[in-house]
Design an enzyme around this catalytic site. Structure first.
Site, PDB file in Angstrom:
ATOM      1  N   ASP A  49      93.818 -10.513  33.451  1.00 59.16           N
ATOM      2  CA  ASP A  49      92.950 -11.623  33.017  1.00 59.16           C
ATOM      3  C   ASP A  49      91.822 -11.806  34.043  1.00 59.16           C
ATOM      4  O   ASP A  49      90.652 -11.942  33.688  1.00 59.16           O
ATOM      5  CB  ASP A  49      93.736 -12.941  32.920  1.00 59.16           C
ATOM      6  N   GLU A  61      90.560  -1.683  32.013  1.00 56.34           N
ATOM      7  CA  GLU A  61      91.112  -3.054  32.101  1.00 56.34           C
ATOM      8  C   GLU A  61      91.243  -3.684  30.711  1.00 56.34           C
ATOM      9  O   GLU A  61      91.019  -4.876  30.524  1.00 56.34           O
ATOM     10  CB  GLU A  61      90.327  -3.899  33.099  1.00 56.34           C
ATOM     11  N   GLY A  62      91.579  -2.830  29.768  1.00 55.83           N
ATOM     12  CA  GLY A  62      91.738  -3.245  28.377  1.00 55.83           C
ATOM     13  C   GLY A  62      90.525  -2.849  27.570  1.00 55.83           C
ATOM     14  O   GLY A  62      89.415  -3.307  27.851  1.00 55.83           O
ATOM     15  N   THR A  63      90.740  -1.987  26.568  1.00 55.76           N
ATOM     16  CA  THR A  63      89.626  -1.567  25.700  1.00 55.76           C
ATOM     17  C   THR A  63      89.087  -2.775  24.926  1.00 55.76           C
ATOM     18  O   THR A  63      89.733  -3.835  24.872  1.00 55.76           O
ATOM     19  CB  THR A  63      90.121  -0.539  24.662  1.00 55.76           C
ATOM     20  N   GLY A 113      98.679   3.287  28.481  1.00 53.40           N
ATOM     21  CA  GLY A 113      97.287   2.835  28.683  1.00 53.40           C
ATOM     22  C   GLY A 113      97.170   1.451  28.089  1.00 53.40           C
ATOM     23  O   GLY A 113      97.553   0.460  28.727  1.00 53.40           O
ATOM     24  N   SER A 114      96.739   1.378  26.805  1.00 50.95           N
ATOM     25  CA  SER A 114      96.726   0.079  26.119  1.00 50.95           C
ATOM     26  C   SER A 114      98.152  -0.465  26.013  1.00 50.95           C
ATOM     27  O   SER A 114      98.388  -1.662  26.140  1.00 50.95           O
ATOM     28  CB  SER A 114      96.135   0.237  24.715  1.00 50.95           C
ATOM     29  N   ILE A 150      63.552   3.081  25.454  1.00 48.15           N
ATOM     30  CA  ILE A 150      62.259   2.596  25.955  1.00 48.15           C
ATOM     31  C   ILE A 150      61.660   3.605  26.945  1.00 48.15           C
ATOM     32  O   ILE A 150      60.459   3.857  26.937  1.00 48.15           O
ATOM     33  CB  ILE A 150      62.431   1.199  26.618  1.00 48.15           C
ATOM     34  N   GLU A 161      89.128  -3.067  21.868  1.00 47.34           N
ATOM     35  CA  GLU A 161      90.114  -3.350  20.817  1.00 47.34           C
ATOM     36  C   GLU A 161      91.231  -4.245  21.371  1.00 47.34           C
ATOM     37  O   GLU A 161      91.690  -5.186  20.710  1.00 47.34           O
ATOM     38  CB  GLU A 161      90.690  -2.027  20.269  1.00 47.34           C
TER      39      GLU A 161
END
Ligand code: COS
Length: 379
Positions: A240, A363-365, A131-132, A337, A367
């Site tokens: 990116d 697409e990237g945590t 994953g990461s 609200i 962290e």
């Protein structure tokens, strides 16, 4: 410095907003409830050139810049976050790497129908153990004559359950670790390539997120994208761009939360007056508006740098980190609200609350975004 949108960018916003308001806003409720991929919407968006916006017209693209693309994803996501990420994946994670790394033949054969939205694409990087740690690919691709044989499993693949084409990452040389990863284009229907479990999710429920299974799946060697061993760099460069898409999706969700909260707070009366009269509510609205605008500026800046062909890894990571946080916080405030109505399935707010969370994960945590930002400022 000029912060004004160009005429093309303004027109893109008007056109996409008009489509989203008329065709998508109501459908979004159904897409979420039925958890069904919106094929009809995909087709209509393809007709509006939204499935391959910032790609050359000669390859079926819309020929816009990336700021237009970010505006497009934002406006679609303001109505339906599921559709927003479907659009982002097709543009950023599928068309983009083929446009950058593809041969002329691959661009004609694959990019053209994908950018036109005649085919649906998906990006198959994530695995149960990758994953990461995207470099830890367990899927293998073994060269056999003029073919590669793929074996392995991918999970959580947006549009995976319905895609015609998958951009697949696999190890061609385990010894070389992340420098042994390669990228392949795999067609639906290739023997040995099947769809596994369709994921049941908290939010963005219409995205057909699925497991992909490769069992002795033979693909022609000409389907390799870029050079053997270039896969990790292709994945990072592609992500990116993907992060601009997800940042834009988060901006759209945050804006939707703000819009609904402004309307509701002006109409909802308590203590004989609209709740928008109360400073407690005003401060929440002010914070939502400020964070949404900040997120938008960071997102457009990253898209602008991409258009200028400059490095934008850090800026895309910053945009995604900030915008996803803005979306999650805006959705929490919007529920607050709206009170009991914000918690009810009768209103759209609870969907925004559920949809926002994923922007801090895929697409990237958040962290991972901090790792990317820190690596860039320390290098
Ligand atoms: N553009 C081009 N090249 C890049 C790059 C980028 N954005 N990021 C990294 N690279 C290159 C580096 O230059 C390095 O190449 P060299 O060895 O030739 O110098 C190589 O890739 C390895 O880079 P790095 O050492 O930074 O890799 P790490 O293993 O430390 O990567 C993170 C760290 C966490 C940043 C990376 O694995 C990542 O982004 N993970 C998240 C993946 C993700 O988003 N998953 C979600 C899947 S899609 S829903």
């Amino acid at each position: 410095m000029n912060l004004n949108l160009t005429e093309e960018q303004q027109m893109t916003r008007e056109m996409v907003r008009d489509f989203a308001e008329k065709e998508l806003k109501k459908r979004a409720i159904e897409i979420d409830r039925n958890e069904k991929f919106p094929f009809d919407i995909f087709k209509k968006m393809a007709e509006l050139n939204l499935m391959g916006m910032a790609f050359p017209e000669e390859y079926g693209g819309g020929g816009t810049d990336n700021v237009c693309y970010a505006i497009g994803v934002e406006e679609i996501s303001r109505a339906c976050a599921s559709t927003g990420v479907i659009m982002s994946v097709n543009n950023s994670l599928v068309c983009d790497p083929i446009n950058i790394f593809g041969t002329e033949k691959q661009k004609k054969e694959w990019l053209t129908p994908l950018a036109k939205g005649e085919l649906i694409g998906c990006f198959a990087l994530t695995e149960p153990g990758a994953g990461s740690d995207a470099g830890n690919q367990q899927t293998t691709a073994v060269k056999k004559g003029d073919k590669y044989v793929l074996n392995g499993n991918k999970i959580f693949i947006t549009s995976g359950g319905v895609a015609d084409v998958a951009v697949v990452f696999a190890m061609t040389d385990k010894e070389k670790k992340m420098k042994g990863i390669s990228t392949f284009l795999v067609k639906k229907g290739t023997p040995g390539f099947s769809v596994g479990k369709i994921e049941k999710k908290l939010g963005i429920r219409g995205t057909g997120s699925a497991e992909l299974i490769f069992e002795d799946c033979e693909i022609p060697e000409e389907n390799i994208l870029g050079k053997e061993g270039a896969g990790f760099k292709i994945a990072m460069m592609t992500l990116d761009g993907g992060r601009i898409g997800i940042a834009a999706q988060a901006v759209g969700i945050a804006q939707a939360c703000l819009d609904e909260s402004v309307t509701y707070s002006k109409n909802r009366r308590q203590f004989d007056q609209p709740i928008s009269n109360f400073q407690a509510v005003q401060w929440m609205l002010a914070d939502m508006a400020t964070a949404t605008e900040g997120a938008r500026l960071l997102t457009y800046k990253a898209a602008y740098l991409k258009d200028q062909k400059k490095r934008y890894s850090k800026e895309a990571a910053m945009a995604k980190l900030f915008a996803s946080d803005a979306a999650v916080k805006a959705s929490q405030k919007a529920v607050q609200i709206h009170g009991g109505y914000g918690f009810s399935k009768e209103y759209v707010i609870e969907r925004f609350f559920r949809d926002a969370k994923i922007t801090e994960i895929y697409e990237g945590t958040s962290e991972v975004q901090r790792m990317v930002i820190a690596a860039n400022i320390l290098s």
